[in-house]
Design a protein around this motif. Structure first.
Motif, short mmCIF file in Angstrom:
data_model
loop_
_atom_site.label_atom_id
_atom_site.label_comp_id
_atom_site.label_asym_id
_atom_site.label_seq_id
_atom_site.Cartn_x
_atom_site.Cartn_y
_atom_site.Cartn_z
N ASP A 17 0.82 -1.22 0.00
CA ASP A 17 0.00 0.00 0.00
C ASP A 17 0.85 1.26 0.00
O ASP A 17 0.47 2.28 -0.58
CB ASP A 17 -0.93 0.02 1.23
N ASN A 18 1.98 1.22 0.68
CA ASN A 18 2.83 2.41 0.82
C ASN A 18 4.03 2.40 -0.14
O ASN A 18 4.96 3.18 0.04
CB ASN A 18 3.31 2.53 2.27
N VAL A 74 4.26 -16.19 -3.91
CA VAL A 74 3.12 -16.04 -4.82
C VAL A 74 2.63 -17.40 -5.30
O VAL A 74 1.44 -17.74 -5.17
CB VAL A 74 3.49 -15.16 -6.04
N PHE A 75 3.54 -18.20 -5.85
CA PHE A 75 3.13 -19.48 -6.43
C PHE A 75 2.64 -20.45 -5.36
O PHE A 75 1.71 -21.23 -5.60
CB PHE A 75 4.28 -20.08 -7.24
N ILE A 122 -11.49 -10.09 -6.66
CA ILE A 122 -10.81 -11.07 -5.79
C ILE A 122 -9.37 -10.68 -5.48
O ILE A 122 -8.78 -11.22 -4.55
CB ILE A 122 -10.84 -12.50 -6.38
N PHE A 123 -8.80 -9.75 -6.26
CA PHE A 123 -7.44 -9.31 -5.98
C PHE A 123 -7.41 -8.12 -5.03
O PHE A 123 -6.37 -7.53 -4.80
CB PHE A 123 -6.70 -8.97 -7.29
N TYR A 152 -4.23 -10.32 -3.06
CA TYR A 152 -3.82 -8.92 -3.08
C TYR A 152 -2.29 -8.83 -3.01
O TYR A 152 -1.66 -8.07 -3.76
CB TYR A 152 -4.44 -8.17 -1.90
N ILE A 153 -1.69 -9.63 -2.13
CA ILE A 153 -0.23 -9.65 -2.00
C ILE A 153 0.41 -10.20 -3.27
O ILE A 153 1.39 -9.65 -3.76
CB ILE A 153 0.18 -10.48 -0.76
N ALA A 154 -0.16 -11.28 -3.81
CA ALA A 154 0.37 -11.86 -5.04
C ALA A 154 0.37 -10.83 -6.17
O ALA A 154 1.36 -10.69 -6.89
CB ALA A 154 -0.46 -13.08 -5.44
N LYS A 155 -0.72 -10.09 -6.29
CA LYS A 155 -0.82 -9.07 -7.34
C LYS A 155 0.25 -8.00 -7.13
O LYS A 155 0.93 -7.58 -8.08
CB LYS A 155 -2.21 -8.44 -7.31
#
Length: 197
Positions: A17-18, A74-75, A122-123, A152-155
């Motif tokens: 976010d930052n 991510v994976f 969903i992201f 969200y983190i994966a994106k």
């Protein structure tokens, strides 16, 4: 361990976010990451009587540059989601292709799918598939719950690599299980770099 995982996810969200998420770029091979997540998932796959197939595809053995720990995160998360939202006895396939300047990896499952209306959201942070009150609290069991931060983190991680991530599903149906495919696009180095495996 569960609580620590949630705390780490919240820290990652705050960094994304930052715009503070920093990556340690080094040579990385997608096929190595896929082998690792496949080995990590063996117990859950066996417990759920699922079938996991990881295909060696063109480009997966080429060196690219990225943060191996973050890409593994991510994976691992995406495969965990496929396991959770695929009924017992279902199958998951990891495949991909080499595109001009990119490697595309696809994680497909024979799971319950995602509503067309939800596929754009969903992201986002705290997103959940289906009715979260019906979810179990397990990370491996069918529809196991979580805080809804993983995608969200994966994106954020994939976009920080200069790539993109999206989902493809014909809809949500727990009876007919239309499945879901998650696509991850990661750029290859612009210059051909000699790096040995």
């Amino acid at each position: 361990r569960r609580l620590l995982g949630i705390i780490n996810d919240m820290i990652d969200v705050s960094m994304i976010d930052n715009n503070l998420l920093s990556l340690t770029f080094q040579p990385v091979w997608i096929n190595h990451i896929l082998t690792m997540i496949g080995n990590d998932a063996n117990a859950a796959i066996s417990e759920r009587k699922q079938e996991l197939e990881i295909i060696s595809f063109p480009g997966s053995g080429e060196a690219t540059f990225g943060d191996p720990e973050r890409l593994l995160q991510v994976f691992r998360n995406l495969l965990s989601n496929a396991i959770k939202y695929t009924p017992d006895g279902g199958s998951i396939r990891v495949d991909g292709r080499r595109l001009p300047g990119f490697i595309e990896t696809t994680i497909s499952d024979t799971g319950i799918g995602i509503d067309l209306e939800e596929q754009s959201s969903i992201f986002g942070k705290f997103s959940q598939i289906g009715n979260s009150s019906l979810h179990s609290s397990s990370k491996a069991k069918f529809k196991g719950g979580g805080p809804g931060l993983g995608l969200y983190i994966a994106k954020g991680i994939i976009e920080k690599h200069g790539g993109t991530i999206w989902v493809d599903s014909s809809g949500y149906d727990e009876k007919n299980c239309p499945g879901t495919a998650v696509h991850i696009l990661i750029p290859l180095p612009k210059q051909k770099t000699e790096v040995s495996e």
